[in-house]
Enzyme design. Structure first.
Site, short mmCIF file in Angstrom:
data_model
loop_
_atom_site.label_atom_id
_atom_site.label_comp_id
_atom_site.label_asym_id
_atom_site.label_seq_id
_atom_site.Cartn_x
_atom_site.Cartn_y
_atom_site.Cartn_z
N PHE A 153 37.76 51.77 39.93
CA PHE A 153 38.99 51.66 40.73
C PHE A 153 40.15 51.43 39.77
O PHE A 153 40.17 50.44 39.05
CB PHE A 153 38.91 50.51 41.74
CG PHE A 153 40.15 50.41 42.59
CD1 PHE A 153 40.26 51.15 43.76
CD2 PHE A 153 41.22 49.60 42.22
CE1 PHE A 153 41.42 51.09 44.54
CE2 PHE A 153 42.37 49.53 42.98
CZ PHE A 153 42.46 50.28 44.15
N ASP A 175 40.97 49.37 31.21
CA ASP A 175 41.70 48.84 32.36
C ASP A 175 41.36 47.36 32.52
O ASP A 175 40.30 47.00 33.01
CB ASP A 175 41.32 49.64 33.61
CG ASP A 175 42.05 49.17 34.87
OD1 ASP A 175 42.56 48.03 34.88
OD2 ASP A 175 42.07 49.93 35.85
N LYS A 180 48.24 42.08 37.58
CA LYS A 180 47.70 40.95 38.34
C LYS A 180 48.06 39.59 37.74
O LYS A 180 49.17 39.12 37.92
CB LYS A 180 46.19 41.13 38.51
CG LYS A 180 45.83 42.27 39.47
CD LYS A 180 44.39 42.25 39.86
CE LYS A 180 44.04 43.37 40.83
NZ LYS A 180 44.57 43.18 42.19
#
Length: 411
Positions: free
Chosen positions: A145, A230, A257
């Protein structure tokens, strides 16, 4: 509407009337937070074990974070990308220092993780080879994802996310996650880049096998392909290290984040002089990325994590939580690192567990039908975590009460 009418029910009705329904119906309307706790519009208190999906690294309303944001807002909140600011420069310098990045490495700031991965996608496209030997392929992992915008979505494995928006940017191929033989077979001189999450959060907090990242580094180097890691969810101390991929030096890394501690900011970090020149002036940009206010929030987040030794705290508390979960008879497996933890249930009832947990005053998440994900603030205490461990058997029983007796428990 008076303040007395600003209840969960009334506000949820307004939400459904006025906001696009891409997130479905919200579980609660939250009104305030402090540390690892939040309160909803009805005054109910919850222990936040999700932290905005690994975002609120310092919890809610951390005094040093609040002061940094307030002071910066009173000074300079935004400038265009025609200008730089001191917080932006200081933040880039700090990130490169923490990443132990080699000389010539650079940072590009974005507003989110998906935007960081969009920038990384464009970086990958710049590794285009030659006219005689063009590179046109990008490899991503099954169960990955990387985001919801078009380039990041093309890198995201789940068909249900991708299919409604096809055609997506082409050239992306998916290979089995953690399979070195599959990676070896797929890599050749037509590959521009390989995208990897060290721990696949949306897949259920699934960590890649030991040695896979090192093998990927060796194989991509041999093929002159970029290795792009990532770290949107795993970075900034979440796993008990600053970065989950710190045992290798990638060609690029994406962050978001936890970086802003609750303020929207992301980053693409390029490692080394050659990779940093793949995107040159005018080839990418952003209006808001790296603005002074976001940069000040991120700097405060990094400073508090460092000063308060929250990296070690995340590592030690994560080990303690893992050990407690492993003792529960309805938990079949515990995986992840630091304060990014997934635990599997003996029945596919994670959504019901999330609902029951909320009724008991705990916020958790269900990335898969059998897995519960914990990604609490790094400031969570063992005493607070203990309250969840103590209540979890009751939560599980409540969630599985309507299941047939033979399948509801391993007993």
């Amino acid at each position: 509407m008076t303040s007395a009418e600003l209840t969960n029910a009334a506000l949820t009705e307004q939400y459904q009337d006025h906001l696009l329904g891409v997130f479905g119906t919200p579980q609660r309307v939250l009104s305030k937070g402090k540390g690892a706790k939040v309160w909803d519009a009805d005054g109910n208190k919850y222990l936040d074990l999700l932290a905005g999906i690994a975002v609120n690294a310092l919890g809610h309303a951390h005094p040093r974070w609040v002061k940094a944001v307030s002071d910066q807002a009173a000074t300079l909140a935004h400038v265009s990308n025609f200008f730089a600011s001191e917080p932006q420069i200081a933040l880039a310098t700090k990130i490169l220092e923490l990443a132990k990045a080699p000389e010539g490495s650079r940072v590009f700031f974005t507003n989110s993780g998906t935007e960081a991965n969009e920038a990384a996608f464009k970086l990958a496209r710049r590794n285009a080879g030659t006219e005689e030997k063009p590179r046109t392929r990008i490899l991503a992992l099954e169960n990955s994802f990387h985001g919801r915008t078009m380039g990041a979505l093309a890198l995201t494995w789940k068909e249900a996310y991708r299919a409604p928006f096809e055609p997506l940017p082409g050239g992306v191929e998916f290979i089995p996650a953690g399979d070195i033989d599959a990676l070896t077979a797929a890599l050749d001189d037509t590959v521009q880049a390989v995208f990897i999450e060290p721990i696949q959060g949306e897949a259920g907090v699934v960590e890649l096998p030991e040695g896979y990242l090192e093998a990927a580094r060796e194989l991509t180097t041999a093929a002159s392909a970029l290795l792009i890691v990532d770290e949107v969810q795993t970075g900034i101390g979440r796993t008990g290290q600053w970065f989950a991929s710190s045992n290798i030096v990638p060609d690029a890394m994406t962050l978001a984040k936890g970086l802003g501690g609750g303020f929207p900011i992301g980053a693409l970090v390029t490692f080394g002089e050659t990779n940093s020149h793949l995107l040159s002036a005018g080839q990418h940009g952003t209006t808001f990325g790296g603005n002074p206010l976001a940069s000040a929030a991120a700097l405060a987040t990094l400073t508090v994590i460092e000063d308060d030794n929250l990296i070690d705290h995340a590592q030690q508390l994560g080990k303690w939580i893992t050990a407690q979960l492993e003792q529960l008879d309805f938990v079949t497996d515990v995986h992840g690192r630091g304060l990014l933890i997934g635990f599997d249930l003996d029945v596919d009832t994670s959504a019901a567990v999330v609902t029951a947990a909320l009724e008991h005053g705990f916020i958790v998440n269900a990335p898969t039908p059998k897995t519960i994900r914990l990604a609490p603030p790094l400031v969570l205490t063992q005493e607070e975590a203990q309250t969840f461990i103590d209540e979890l058997p009751m939560i599980y029983r409540r969630a599985t009460a309507n299941l047939s007796a033979p399948s509801a428990s391993k007993k």
